[in-house]
Design a protein around this motif. Structure first.
Motif, PDB file in Angstrom:
ATOM      1  N   THR A 113       6.631  15.070  10.657  1.00 57.04           N
ATOM      2  CA  THR A 113       6.122  13.915  11.185  1.00 57.04           C
ATOM      3  C   THR A 113       7.271  13.058  11.825  1.00 57.04           C
ATOM      4  N   ASP A 114       6.626  12.132  12.795  1.00 59.92           N
ATOM      5  CA  ASP A 114       7.530  11.059  12.809  1.00 59.92           C
ATOM      6  C   ASP A 114       7.049   9.716  12.415  1.00 59.92           C
ATOM      7  N   LEU A 115       5.906   9.540  11.808  1.00 60.71           N
ATOM      8  CA  LEU A 115       5.398   8.572  10.915  1.00 60.71           C
ATOM      9  C   LEU A 115       4.322   8.907  10.200  1.00 60.71           C
ATOM     10  N   CYS A 116       3.903   8.105   9.325  1.00 59.06           N
ATOM     11  CA  CYS A 116       2.566   8.232   8.646  1.00 59.06           C
ATOM     12  C   CYS A 116       1.704   6.958   8.773  1.00 59.06           C
ATOM     13  N   ILE A 117       0.381   7.485   8.636  1.00 58.32           N
ATOM     14  CA  ILE A 117      -0.678   6.317   8.968  1.00 58.32           C
ATOM     15  C   ILE A 117      -1.690   6.302   7.889  1.00 58.32           C
ATOM     16  N   ARG A 118      -2.510   5.184   7.839  1.00 53.17           N
ATOM     17  CA  ARG A 118      -3.822   5.326   7.255  1.00 53.17           C
ATOM     18  C   ARG A 118      -4.483   4.282   8.145  1.00 53.17           C
ATOM     19  N   ALA A 119      -5.537   4.914   8.784  1.00 50.40           N
ATOM     20  CA  ALA A 119      -6.292   3.891   9.760  1.00 50.40           C
ATOM     21  C   ALA A 119      -7.863   3.368   8.979  1.00 50.40           C
ATOM     22  N   ILE A 120      -8.138   2.226   9.133  1.00 51.16           N
ATOM     23  CA  ILE A 120      -9.438   1.622   8.728  1.00 51.16           C
ATOM     24  C   ILE A 120     -10.420   1.681   9.839  1.00 51.16           C
ATOM     25  N   SER A 121     -11.548   2.371   9.394  1.00 55.52           N
ATOM     26  CA  SER A 121     -12.853   2.326  10.406  1.00 55.52           C
ATOM     27  C   SER A 121     -13.875   1.727   9.795  1.00 55.52           C
ATOM     28  N   MET A 173      -2.559   0.849   8.933  1.00 55.00           N
ATOM     29  CA  MET A 173      -1.111   0.810   8.138  1.00 55.00           C
ATOM     30  C   MET A 173      -0.176   2.066   8.599  1.00 55.00           C
ATOM     31  N   ILE A 174       1.010   1.428   8.783  1.00 52.46           N
ATOM     32  CA  ILE A 174       2.230   2.376   9.268  1.00 52.46           C
ATOM     33  C   ILE A 174       3.216   2.481   8.084  1.00 52.46           C
ATOM     34  N   GLY A 175       3.742   3.776   7.815  1.00 53.28           N
ATOM     35  CA  GLY A 175       4.683   4.064   7.142  1.00 53.28           C
ATOM     36  C   GLY A 175       5.663   5.154   7.736  1.00 53.28           C
ATOM     37  N   SER A 176       6.988   4.950   7.442  1.00 56.62           N
ATOM     38  CA  SER A 176       8.049   6.129   7.749  1.00 56.62           C
ATOM     39  C   SER A 176       7.742   7.467   7.401  1.00 56.62           C
ATOM     40  N   ALA A 195       0.945  -1.246  -0.081  1.00 55.31           N
ATOM     41  CA  ALA A 195      -0.167  -0.002   0.007  1.00 55.31           C
ATOM     42  C   ALA A 195       0.818   1.340  -0.056  1.00 55.31           C
ATOM     43  N   ASP A 196       0.580   2.314  -0.712  1.00 53.07           N
ATOM     44  CA  ASP A 196       0.914   3.744  -0.733  1.00 53.07           C
ATOM     45  C   ASP A 196       0.562   4.355   0.488  1.00 53.07           C
ATOM     46  N   ILE A 197       1.379   4.836   1.331  1.00 55.66           N
ATOM     47  CA  ILE A 197       0.756   5.370   2.655  1.00 55.66           C
ATOM     48  C   ILE A 197       0.286   6.824   2.286  1.00 55.66           C
ATOM     49  N   THR A 198       0.735   7.373   1.281  1.00 56.55           N
ATOM     50  CA  THR A 198       0.390   8.845   0.887  1.00 56.55           C
ATOM     51  C   THR A 198      -0.919   8.884   0.013  1.00 56.55           C
ATOM     52  N   LYS A 199      -1.546   7.814  -0.169  1.00 60.67           N
ATOM     53  CA  LYS A 199      -2.754   7.976  -1.297  1.00 60.67           C
ATOM     54  C   LYS A 199      -3.876   8.541  -0.305  1.00 60.67           C
ATOM     55  N   PHE A 200      -4.917   9.191  -1.116  1.00 58.14           N
ATOM     56  CA  PHE A 200      -6.035   9.514  -0.394  1.00 58.14           C
ATOM     57  C   PHE A 200      -6.932   8.552   0.099  1.00 58.14           C
ATOM     58  N   PRO A 201      -7.878   8.859   0.987  1.00 51.05           N
ATOM     59  CA  PRO A 201      -8.652   7.660   1.567  1.00 51.05           C
ATOM     60  C   PRO A 201      -9.453   6.847   0.628  1.00 51.05           C
TER      61      PRO A 201
END
Length: 375
Positions: A279-287, A259-262, A208-214
């Motif tokens: 930032t210290d890290l980037c994320i995308r959360a699933i809810s 999902m966790i990314g640097s 997964a690309d952590i920078t993509k839009f939801p």
């Protein structure tokens, strides 16, 4: 009420208590416009996504040392389901202001401390509310990513939020676990329970690309299916479900999967540029099966705790360079969360998790519920 980056319909406990559990659920579903097979909640007050499809029941506590009780429900958009198993850190920010505006608690200028019991998880929260002449101060200069404008900051301290659901910060006893996705594929995860159980997985491990839009991540049905499979397997490891079949997991809201990314540069949903050093890290959360447009506040708190625990995926992603609050990059911007952690005899304890949100009462009045919805 808006709390943080979420919105919910709040009911006074005294008003809803006279109904049976079944009728209460029917009233809430109808009020929010669920179920809606079109995913819009057009016939109610919901907003068609998980962060805008929530309910809170607020009561005045009779227990010494507790001011208010908060019972949270996550209302599914497309099915007639209300998940009562978790709590909501964003909407928690609105509980104290609601209590003040409803004259449920005594105030003290300039800051009123409100002690709230989240009944779903038995979690104690201390909310620090700005007050002037006994009234909640809505306006201020504090901004949070994902909400336009500014407001008065609401400081939230989650007190001893360790293992509220599973009984342990590390429910499996290990900072990392391996999940067997198929005979030829395994994925490493970290399962942490602080404020809410969360399953952390490296974005690169699920391609997964952590920078993509939801919306773009949601359109990747193979990815969403894989993440749900990981969530269900992790739920089994936590003994929150009876098996790896999706139909056997009892909650769509708990655990969350993230999902966790640097740390990396990216563009936010409002077209701002976030640089790597911010930032210290980037994320995308699933809810509730979809990518969160910001980040659930409880997830951000669990992230801050996991960042302090050696050998978790979160800790390994940021290394030992973190100083002060954890800076989390999410689709709408950056949130900072502080965690006071302690290791005792080889076991971790979360003493206090702190975050800041804003809140506002948007409207008040009566909701019309057709009698047929109670039939």
């Amino acid at each position: 009420m808006r709390g943080g980056t979420s919105r919910a319909v709040f009911f006074a406990e005294n008003d809803i208590a006279k109904y049976s559990s079944e009728d209460k659920n029917k009233i809430i579903l109808t009020a929010l416009g669920s179920p809606d097979p079109y995913g819009r909640q057009i016939d109610g007050l919901g907003g068609g996504i998980s962060s805008l499809s929530k309910v809170g029941i607020i009561g005045k506590s009779s227990t010494s040392g507790i001011d208010l009780t908060f019972t949270f429900g996550q209302v599914d958009v497309r099915t007639p389901i209300i998940d009562w198993k978790g709590t909501c850190g964003n909407m928690m920010a609105a509980v104290g202001p609601y209590g003040i505006e409803e004259n449920l608690i005594k105030t003290r200028d300039p800051i009123t401390k409100v002690r709230i019991l989240a009944t779903n998880t038995s979690q104690l929260i201390e909310a620090h509310i700005s007050v002037k002449d006994g009234q909640y101060q809505v306006e201020g200069d504090y901004a949070i990513a994902g909400v336009p404008g500014t407001g008065s900051p609401v400081k939230l301290d989650f007190i001893n939020p360790s293992g509220n659901t599973t009984g342990s910060i590390l429910p499996t006893g290990s900072p990392t676990d391996t999940i067997q996705i198929s005979p030829n594929k395994t994925i490493s995860v970290s399962i942490v329970d602080v404020t809410i159980p969360v399953v952390f997985v490296r974005a690169e491990d699920v391609s997964a690309d952590i920078t993509k839009f939801p919306p773009d991540l949601d359109a990747d049905t193979a990815l969403q299916s894989l993440l749900e499979t990981i969530r269900v397997h992790a739920s089994q490891k936590m003994q929150l479900s009876n098996g790896v079949d999706n139909s056997l997991i009892s909650s769509k809201a708990v655990p969350k999967v993230v999902m966790i990314g640097s740390s990396t540069s990216y563009q936010t949903s409002d077209n701002r540029y976030i640089a790597t050093h911010e930032t210290d890290l980037c994320i995308r959360a699933i809810s509730m099966g979809l990518t969160h447009r910001t980040i659930p506040a409880t997830v951000s708190m669990c992230l801050a705790a996991a960042a302090n625990i050696n050998n978790t995926i979160v800790h390994d992603t940021i290394g030992d360079a973190m100083q002060g609050p954890l800076r989390i990059g999410h689709p709408a911007g950056v949130i900072e969360v502080g965690a006071e952690m302690k290791q005792v005899g080889g076991s971790w304890q979360a003493k206090r998790i702190t975050t800041y949100r804003t809140a506002r009462r948007i409207m008040e009045g009566s909701i019309l519920v057709p009698l047929s919805s109670l039939g």
